[in-house]
Design an enzyme around this catalytic site. Structure first.
Site, PDB file in Angstrom:
ATOM      1  N   LYS A   1       1.226  -0.938   0.055  1.00 21.94           N
ATOM      2  CA  LYS A   1      -0.184   0.077   0.688  1.00 21.94           C
ATOM      3  C   LYS A   1       1.012   1.079  -0.102  1.00 21.94           C
ATOM      4  CE  LYS A   1      -4.206   1.404   2.901  1.00 21.94           C
ATOM      5  NZ  LYS A   1      -5.463   1.144   4.000  1.00 21.94           N
TER       6      LYS A   1
HETATM    7  C1  E4P Z   1      -7.725   1.714   4.057  1.00 21.89           C
HETATM    8  O1  E4P Z   1      -7.482   1.251   3.479  1.00 21.89           O
HETATM    9  C2  E4P Z   1      -8.335   3.151   5.383  1.00 21.89           C
HETATM   10  O2  E4P Z   1      -7.646   2.194   5.829  1.00 21.89           O
HETATM   11  C3  E4P Z   1      -9.347   3.503   6.027  1.00 21.89           C
HETATM   12  O3  E4P Z   1     -10.374   2.008   5.401  1.00 21.89           O
HETATM   13  C4  E4P Z   1      -9.441   4.216   6.268  1.00 21.89           C
HETATM   14  O4  E4P Z   1     -10.886   4.323   7.243  1.00 21.89           O
HETATM   15  P1  E4P Z   1     -10.922   5.361   7.819  1.00 21.89           P
HETATM   16  O5  E4P Z   1     -11.282   6.799   7.622  1.00 21.89           O
HETATM   17  O6  E4P Z   1     -11.813   4.519   8.714  1.00 21.89           O
HETATM   18  O7  E4P Z   1      -9.943   5.366   8.973  1.00 21.89           O
END
Ligand code: E4P
Length: 217
Positions: free
Chosen positions: A83
């Site tokens: 990522k």
């Molecule tokens: C996605 O890969 C992220 O980890 C995640 O969906 C972020 O979500 P949040 O806005 O609830 O922190």
């Protein structure tokens, strides 16, 4: 539509994987911090539970640092997806890693233009954050619609991974738009099963069944 779970809590992942409906896992530095475990260890544990892609996010901000970290993360298991953030260095790393056959999840996407760049960089997944856009009064699901429309105009292989999901309606709306994947907090994934009329109907059926005094086995 594929369902990923957005957590580094291995007990939750095991329990949700038992449903047979879990296609992958996403993590981020905040979720790793919340797990209280060493990053490499917890990603290895998750990869042993789930066969699908497990996103592990680099912490470096520069290209060389990202590539060095990606080399470590790639060695953990075959199903690790690297990522990277949607920055110029992140997309450069995405291009290099994708060319090398690695699945890359480009995260922190907040505009259709950014999603277009990620697809051109060969991302396996683009992660638009719908909840964080809604939080600031913008239209998170509108972004998904725009990205889907753009991606349908070209033979991109990038899958739209709806992230920052807050509730079940986000999932339903994303599915109506044809988004390929949604990554869900465990409570949202569990909430997809729930309906009060299911509970009420089942209680009535079970009471009537008990009254018959019969058994199936
Ligand atoms: C996605 O890969 C992220 O980890 C995640 O969906 C972020 O979500 P949040 O806005 O609830 O922190």
């Amino acid at each position: 539509m594929k369902f990923f779970v957005d957590t580094a809590d291995t007990a939750e992942i095991k329990s949700l994987a038992a449903s047979g409906l879990l296609d992958g896992v996403t993590t981020n530095p905040s979720l790793i911090a919340k797990s209280g475990k060493q990053f490499v260890d917890v990603i290895a544990e998750i990869c042993a539970i789930v066969d699908g892609p497990v996103s592990a996010e680099v912490a470096a901000m520069d290209f060389d640092g990202m590539m060095a970290e990606a080399a470590v993360l790639r060695r953990i298991a075959k199903n690790v997806a690297i990522k990277v953030p949607l920055t110029p260095d992140g997309l450069r790393a995405c291009k290099h890693l994708s060319n090398d056959g690695v699945q890359v999840n480009v995260t922190l996407c907040f505009s259709p233009a950014q999603a277009l760049l990620a697809a051109k960089a060969g991302a396996a997944f683009i992660s638009p954050f719908v909840g964080r856009l809604d939080d600031i009064g913008q239209d998170g699901m509108g972004l998904i619609a725009e990205i889907m429309e753009i991606y349908q105009n070209y033979p991109f292989k990038t899958e739209v991974l709806v992230a920052s999901v807050r509730h079940t309606m986000h999932v339903v709306q994303a599915a109506k738009l044809g988004a390929h994947v949604a990554t869900l907090p465990p409570n949202v994934l569990r909430a997809l099963f729930a309906h009060p009329l299911t509970d009420k109907g089942l209680a009535a059926f079970m009471a009537d069944w008990a009254a018959t005094g019969q058994k199936i086995v």
